[in-house]
Design a protein around this motif. Structure first.
Motif, mmCIF file in Angstrom:
data_model
loop_
_atom_site.group_PDB
_atom_site.id
_atom_site.type_symbol
_atom_site.label_atom_id
_atom_site.label_comp_id
_atom_site.label_asym_id
_atom_site.label_seq_id
_atom_site.Cartn_x
_atom_site.Cartn_y
_atom_site.Cartn_z
ATOM 1 N N ARG A 304 20.666 45.069 -14.265
ATOM 2 C CA ARG A 304 21.171 44.173 -15.149
ATOM 3 C C ARG A 304 20.617 42.707 -14.787
ATOM 4 O O ARG A 304 19.891 42.189 -15.847
ATOM 5 C CB ARG A 304 22.571 43.890 -15.491
ATOM 6 N N ALA A 305 20.582 42.496 -13.807
ATOM 7 C CA ALA A 305 19.998 41.152 -13.262
ATOM 8 C C ALA A 305 18.395 41.227 -13.323
ATOM 9 O O ALA A 305 18.078 40.140 -13.593
ATOM 10 C CB ALA A 305 20.398 40.913 -11.744
ATOM 11 N N ASP A 308 17.660 40.296 -17.171
ATOM 12 C CA ASP A 308 18.120 39.228 -17.299
ATOM 13 C C ASP A 308 16.894 38.105 -16.932
ATOM 14 O O ASP A 308 16.341 37.344 -17.613
ATOM 15 C CB ASP A 308 19.209 38.479 -16.718
ATOM 16 N N ALA A 311 13.545 38.980 -18.994
ATOM 17 C CA ALA A 311 13.650 38.279 -20.332
ATOM 18 C C ALA A 311 13.349 37.019 -20.161
ATOM 19 O O ALA A 311 12.855 36.278 -21.241
ATOM 20 C CB ALA A 311 14.984 38.749 -20.757
ATOM 21 N N SER A 312 14.174 36.324 -19.175
ATOM 22 C CA SER A 312 13.930 34.716 -19.121
ATOM 23 C C SER A 312 12.608 34.266 -18.824
ATOM 24 O O SER A 312 12.212 33.149 -19.393
ATOM 25 C CB SER A 312 14.999 34.083 -18.147
ATOM 26 N N GLY A 370 15.621 38.106 -10.818
ATOM 27 C CA GLY A 370 16.563 39.049 -11.148
ATOM 28 C C GLY A 370 17.140 39.367 -9.670
ATOM 29 O O GLY A 370 18.503 39.470 -9.551
ATOM 30 N N TRP A 374 20.977 39.013 -8.219
ATOM 31 C CA TRP A 374 21.719 40.199 -7.431
ATOM 32 C C TRP A 374 22.328 39.866 -6.289
ATOM 33 O O TRP A 374 23.327 40.292 -5.938
ATOM 34 C CB TRP A 374 20.919 41.281 -7.792
#
Length: 387
Positions: A304-305, A308, A311-312, A370, A374
């Motif tokens: 998940r991290a 994110d 995507a950023s 990420g 994390w």
């Protein structure tokens, strides 16, 4: 194993005198080399394959079509282990090695290898198939499951990057680009970004060589990795997909496409001619499943991290960027492990992005961000896990 004289340089295959043809109800395989080298030949079952190993032979300019012959299927060749190359041919019917020999010309020093495959029953083929005992080619002993290092106590977070494929297994190919080369390039770029951020980084391969799935995981264990990231850029035969996706391990895939992708990745060892017979251990599987009760949630948090962060940094991820499937390379029970599909070479937009160094730099920064997020969250939760 037939050993030849100590070679004075890298042997090359001479395409003009190399090929295969039907003969005597079977198949005759001829390879002309610029000099003699140590070699060995054997067959493997499930699926039926012929394997030839050589002490570092250059296959430049050799077309797999030279080996088109009744009884032989797909052929592949390339680097296999450090200093060794491998030739693998699928067999369309049971054919066993009846004769094999290498002769070296006293006049020119060139070597001629001839292998004759004769038809046999399936039962006889299975009985004769199997890789010969040889410590230079055996897989590593299974590594013991140990608790992960406590990074805050033992120093910087240690990350193992795993550039997928390599050597005899080039992975996906499109537009003159192959996955193995591209992911090795990206792994080196990502290593620099992560090292500058204060992490320790180890690669499972530094060159264009084949590394089995088990050895990839074993190298992560030897490095005492805190986390493991496998890097890929696949290709789809049908349909269109684009954008980065991060996978975690699960017995049941999150969707049909993920299941198909995992199956292709897990076949790499078979395609490279590894003998996987007798590797199952039910007791070990149970123990590893217990160890994953702690590791798996951490791997999912890492995924998940990373999504994110990517995507950023890039503004571009897959429409379903978090997925799961039974990837063998993610099965380290004690190391949080994820697989990053950086994009799809079969999609022109992704191919353009992945071959752009500037875009890869943004992707690397996204992975770094990420991992950093994390690591901070994981360290905060470590005290709770130890209670």
């Amino acid at each position: 194993m037939t050993a030849a004289e100590t070679p004075g340089g890298l042997a090359r295959v001479v395409p003009e005198y190399t090929g295969a043809e039907a003969a005597g109800g079977g198949v005759r395989l001829d390879l002309e080399l610029t000099q003699g080298v140590p070699w060995r030949v054997f067959t493997l079952a499930d699926p039926d394959r012929l394997v030839l190993d050589f002490r570092e032979v250059d296959w430049t300019g050799v077309d797999p079509a030279l080996f088109a012959a009744e009884g032989l299927g797909a052929v592949r060749f390339g680097a296999f282990r450090d200093g060794w190359t491998r030739f693998v041919a699928d067999l369309d019917r049971p054919l066993a090695v009846e004769e094999a020999g290498l002769s070296v010309s006293a006049l020119t020093g060139q070597a001629s290898l001839r292998v004759f495959l004769a038809p046999v029953s399936e039962a006889e083929f299975d009985a004769r198939a199997g890789a010969p005992e040889d410590p230079r080619f055996d897989l590593p002993e299974p590594a013991p499951v140990e608790p992960a290092r406590e990074s805050a106590r033992d120093g910087p977070l240690r990350i193992v990057l795993d550039p997928g494929h390599g050597g005899i297994d080039p992975g996906a190919e499109a537009g003159g680009v192959n996955e193995a080369h591209l992911m090795l390039t990206f792994a080196r770029e990502l290593r620099e970004v992560l090292v500058r951020a204060g992490f320790e980084v180890v690669l499972t391969r530094e060159d264009d060589v084949f590394v089995s799935l088990e050895r990839r995981v074993a190298r992560a264990h030897r490095a005492r990795a805190d986390l493991f990231i496998s890097l890929h850029a696949d290709s789809l035969a049908a349909g269109v997909a684009h954008g980065a996706t991060v996978y975690t391990l699960s017995e049941s895939a999150s969707d049909a496409a993920s299941a198909a992708l995992a199956e292709r990745h897990n076949r790499a060892d078979l395609l490279a001619g590894l003998d996987l017979g007798g590797t199952d251990d039910v007791v070990a599987d149970v123990l590893m499943d217990l160890a994953r009760l702690d590791t798996q949630p951490r791997a999912e948090a890492l995924a998940r991290a990373m999504v994110d962060g990517i995507a950023s940094a890039t503004g571009h991820v897959n429409s379903r960027p978090l997925r799961s499937a039974g990837f063998s390379v993610l099965k380290a029970a004690d190391i949080p492990s994820v697989l990053l599909e950086a994009g799809f070479l079969s999609t022109p937009e992704d191919l353009e992005r992945l071959t752009d160094p500037d875009w890869r730099a943004r992707l690397a920064r996204g992975v770094r961000d990420g991992v950093r997020a994390w690591a901070a969250a994981d360290a905060a939760e470590a005290a709770l896990r130890r209670r």
